[in-house]
Design an enzyme around this catalytic site. Structure first.
Site, PDB file in Angstrom:
ATOM      1  CB  THR A 230      -0.889   0.072   1.257  1.00 53.51           C
ATOM      2  OG1 THR A 230      -0.055   0.258   2.410  1.00 53.51           O
ATOM      3  CG2 THR A 230      -1.726  -1.168   1.422  1.00 53.51           C
ATOM      4  CG  ASP A 231       1.093   5.980  -1.177  1.00 52.86           C
ATOM      5  OD1 ASP A 231       2.078   6.106  -0.428  1.00 52.86           O
ATOM      6  OD2 ASP A 231       0.771   6.841  -2.012  1.00 52.86           O
ATOM      7  CD1 TRP A 232       4.956   5.044   4.973  1.00 56.44           C
ATOM      8  CD2 TRP A 232       4.793   3.918   3.058  1.00 56.44           C
ATOM      9  NE1 TRP A 232       6.039   4.176   4.896  1.00 56.44           N
ATOM     10  CE2 TRP A 232       5.958   3.474   3.736  1.00 56.44           C
ATOM     11  CE3 TRP A 232       4.491   3.330   1.840  1.00 56.44           C
ATOM     12  CZ2 TRP A 232       6.808   2.497   3.227  1.00 56.44           C
ATOM     13  CZ3 TRP A 232       5.330   2.347   1.326  1.00 56.44           C
ATOM     14  CH2 TRP A 232       6.463   1.942   2.018  1.00 56.44           C
ATOM     15  CB  ALA A 234      -3.061   3.433   0.500  1.00 51.42           C
TER      16      ALA A 234
END
Length: 815
Positions: A230-232, A234
């Site tokens: 995941t994006d940080w 997300a």
């Protein structure tokens, strides 16, 4: 699976722990079975590794350990040189080895839908083919050193406004042809170790839990073998993300996600065999990273600085050169005006902010060359307001010199990750400075800085414009070398520069509503729109001048007729007909002469950067396969070529076609071709401003997702403070936040601070705080925001203060 013997020794809890970070930047280890923790760090154009022991000054910024700051993707893509991107990747890989970093979080591969996107500096292009070749070369370079990459942000993450919650509503054909193609190219050629799932929703489902995107397309169709992270912040639903095919949640959710995974396995929602598959890939990445891990690596920072300069020189774009005023001569008296000549804008802002090992500036570099230069600041780059004392000093200096060399552009406050721009202007103080100088000196040369397109109503007052973009720590010396002819400009624009913001095809649908953003313009992104609509532009896609000239000739096709399963080879010659050595980017576009489905007027399908000595001629050869002629057929669920004639266009930009030929392509697949001429006629004329909701629905193929929150709907963890503004207590809290930010920051800085404070979902208060903000505190906050009970909500929050105090230290030490 590759590691069944390791998995057999692990407990369920240990397996779940692999699916979440240990902290902000490290994966979890399972030491009992020999699985190490590995480090992941930003970013795409240099290393931002956390400093363990920060000084008081360092704590004020995101900057990490000293590192080489390379040009950003908006810059490197203008080199149109995959070999150069590979070299940059190799160099970054060497630096990762020294810093014991296992995965570098880049490249940013999103398409530049709008020039307003605050993160455009981190992305390559408006064109998926150019983006894909750049991304693939970068990945290959980094991974050649045994270091992983993380291609991001997957997918349709083309704005910063409400980026954590907005629903990107995109029809499948547009997704396939524009927003997924670059990712597809890089996956199939380069297999990045990780792919980062974006914050946003895509067609109503969060990207981090979108099974169609992560499993059906990425893994099953494209054959992706690596990790999905995941994006940080997300992660929305940990179990849904896991079932969609996403292995790793970052950063650590302080054990919350792990407990949810364990519970899901024990309840039968997730099978342990399925979890084993995901953990096997995590184990494999960790063990692969260990093969090159060691403490004896080093690199030559001076040599890497030279590479950064080479990349900058190859990427800057000469946009204007009237009367051949450039290159400058050392004998000329030159007024160097503009604070950025001494304090350059050389990188973006946000998560990719670097701490450069050294930093050149253009003024000192010109002095070192022996140029006759004098300096005046001209403006204060910390404010948009004109300083008339600085303005007078600058005009007086300009009067006395042969040439006025102005350093202008987007300052640090004008574009950043976290928020989008609202206009395409450079600071008013810069414009007023240019106008004043042009009145006293006709020989005005402008060096522009910035990471995205701008309007230039002042262009006619200049003799020359060199665009340096955001060219890294060696930008100053690279600029000086280009201005004085030590290097010859060879960069070409990787995005179109419109005459005005209103001309952009996404103008009426960017950044959307608080709930969604509709990509109504479909495939008409960048030059695909401008060239189809025959709309005048400031500078076209692929444009760039040189100190020499090039002639194209002799276009030959290997076939006049072909099946769509064949490969077409085209050859042509490029000759340097000038007096100095230089490089030309020869671009190949394909145009479908007649089609049932609407298509852009032309599309980039190949290119080659050719280095030529004065008078030298070389033959260029480029191959085109089925995809060069195909569109994505949503009925067939595959790429399809409609039989007919296709023009092969070779040129120096999308608007400067030098050679043409025609090939007849026969399709080997018979199928129904989508025809929207009755249901969505405006797409056939590229009249994007006339497209109705009904037409977009016809192309989308099903009812559109909601664009507004239902009235009276209760706020949840997925909502933001901004969503609560209409409530009694929400309105008060939001009002207080806005007022506080205005008193703490200047006008431009406050945009980012406001966006972060008001557009971050409440779930991320929990997920990204490592226990500081607990689920119980979130429940209390929601009670307040939903106007249920202020006292009870506040009581829940205050009851957690001891945990806040206990966890605040570890959080601050991790960021």
């Amino acid at each position: 699976m590759k590691h069944p013997e390791i998995l057999a020794k692990m407990t369920l809890e240990e397996k779940a722990s692999l699916c979440s970070g240990r902290d902000y930047w490290n994966t979890a280890a399972v030491e009992s079975v020999g699985i190490p923790s590995i480090m992941m760090t930003d970013g795409p154009h240099g290393i931002r590794k956390r400093i363990k022991e920060k000084t008081k000054e360092q704590k004020k910024s995101l900057m990490g350990v000293p590192a080489i700051c390379f040009p950003t993707a908006a810059t490197t893509s203008c080199s149109w040189d995959p070999d150069l991107l590979y070299k940059m990747g190799e160099t970054l890989g060497e630096e990762c080895l020294k810093e014991q970093i296992s995965v570098l979080l880049g490249p940013g591969t999103n398409i530049k839908r709008s020039p307003l996107c605050g993160r455009n500096f981190e992305y390559f292009s408006e064109d998926p083919y150019l983006s894909g070749t750049c991304a693939s070369a970068f990945i290959d370079g980094v991974q050649s050193k045994g270091i992983g990459t993380s291609m991001k942000h997957f997918a349709a993450n083309s704005q910063e406004t409400r980026r954590m919650t907005v629903d990107s509503v995109v029809d499948e054909r547009t997704l396939r042809e524009i927003y997924l193609t670059a990712f597809e190219m890089a996956v199939k050629k380069s297999q990045p170790w990780t792919i980062m799932a974006a914050y946003n929703r895509l067609n109503a489902t969060y990207c981090a839990e979108n099974k169609w995107l992560l499993t059906d397309v990425l893994r099953n169709e494209w054959g992706y073998k690596g990790i999905i992270v995941t994006d940080w912040g997300a992660e929305n639903d940990r179990v849904a993300g896991l079932l969609a095919g996403q292995e790793l949640e970052m950063p650590s959710s302080n054990g919350i996600g792990n407990r949810q995974i364990v519970a899901a396995v024990r309840s039968g929602i997730v099978s342990e065999e399925y979890l084993d598959e995901l953990c096997d890939r995590m184990i494999d990445m960790a063990l692969k990273a260990c093969k090159v891990r060691g403490s004896n690596y080093t690199y030559d920072s001076d040599a890497h600085h030279e590479i950064a300069r080479e990349i900058a020189e190859q990427s800057m774009v000469l946009l204007r050169n009237e009367d051949h005023i450039l290159p400058l001569q050392k004998e000329q008296s030159i007024a160097v005006i503009g604070e950025m000549a001494k304090s350059p804008r050389y990188q973006g802002a946000g998560s990719s902010l670097l701490n450069p090992i050294k930093l050149d500036n253009a003024f000192d570099s010109m002095l070192d060359m022996g140029a006759k230069v004098q300096y005046a600041a001209g403006y204060n780059k910390k404010t948009d307001k004109t300083d008339f004392t600085l303005l007078r000093e600058a005009t007086e200096l300009a009067k006395s010199c042969d040439v006025a060399l102005l350093f202008l552009g987007l300052t640090e406050d004008f574009e950043s990750e976290g928020y989008d721009r609202s206009h395409l202007h450079i600071p008013q103080s810069h414009i007023e400075l240019l106008n004043a100088v042009a009145r006293v000196n006709p020989n005005v040369v402008v060096v522009l800085s910035g990471g995205s397109a701008i309007e230039m109503p002042w262009l006619s007052k200049t003799k020359a414009v060199l665009h340096s973009f955001l060219s890294g720590q060696a930008s100053g010396s690279a600029t000086a070398n280009l201005l004085f002819g030590k290097a010859n400009p060879s960069g070409k624009l990787s995005e179109t520069y419109p005459l005005s913001l209103e001309d952009n095809p996404s103008y009426k649908n960017f950044p959307g509503t608080p709930v969604s953003v509709e990509y109504r313009e479909s495939v008409y992104v960048g030059y695909r729109y401008y060239d189809t609509a025959k709309k005048d532009v400031l500078f076209p896609f692929g444009f760039g001048l040189s100190y020499t000239e090039f002639k194209y000739s002799g276009l030959k096709l290997s076939k006049k007729k072909m099946k769509d399963t064949d490969t077409l080879t085209l050859t042509f010659k490029v000759k340097n007909v000038g007096k100095v050595d230089g490089a030309e980017v020869a671009q190949v576009y394909v145009r479908d002469q007649e089609s049932t489905i609407y298509r852009p007027e032309k599309e980039l399908r190949g290119y080659k950067k050719v280095f030529l000595k004065a008078g030298e001629e070389k033959e260029v050869s480029i191959e085109l396969t089925k995809r060069a002629f195909a569109y994505y057929n949503v009925l067939l669920h595959d790429w399809h070529v409609e039989s007919g004639k296709f023009d092969i266009l070779v040129g120096a930009s999308s608007r400067d076609i030098r050679l043409e030929a025609t090939v007849n392509v026969e399709s080997t697949v018979e199928c129904e071709i989508p025809d929207y001429r009755e249901s969505a006629p405006d797409y056939y004329t590229a009249d994007v401003n006339a497209i109705t909701a009904e037409e977009f629905t016809a192309v989308y193929g099903k009812p559109l997702p909601p664009s507004e929150r239902p009235a009276g709907e209760k706020l949840t963890l997925n909502n933001t403070l901004e969503d609560a503004e209409s409530g009694v207590w929400g309105g008060r809290i939001v009002g207080f936040v806005r007022t506080a930010i205005k008193t703490m920051f200047n006008e431009n800085e406050s945009q980012m601070a406001t966006a972060v404070a008001l557009q971050t979902p409440i779930r991320d208060f929990i997920a990204m705080s490592m226990g500081v903000f607990s689920p119980k505190m979130a429940d209390g906050l929601l009670m307040i925001l939903n106007d249920e009970s202020m006292p009870k909500g506040l009581g829940k929050i205050l009851s957690c203060l001891l945990d806040v105090i206990k966890n605040i230290g570890p959080l601050l030490n991790s960021i």
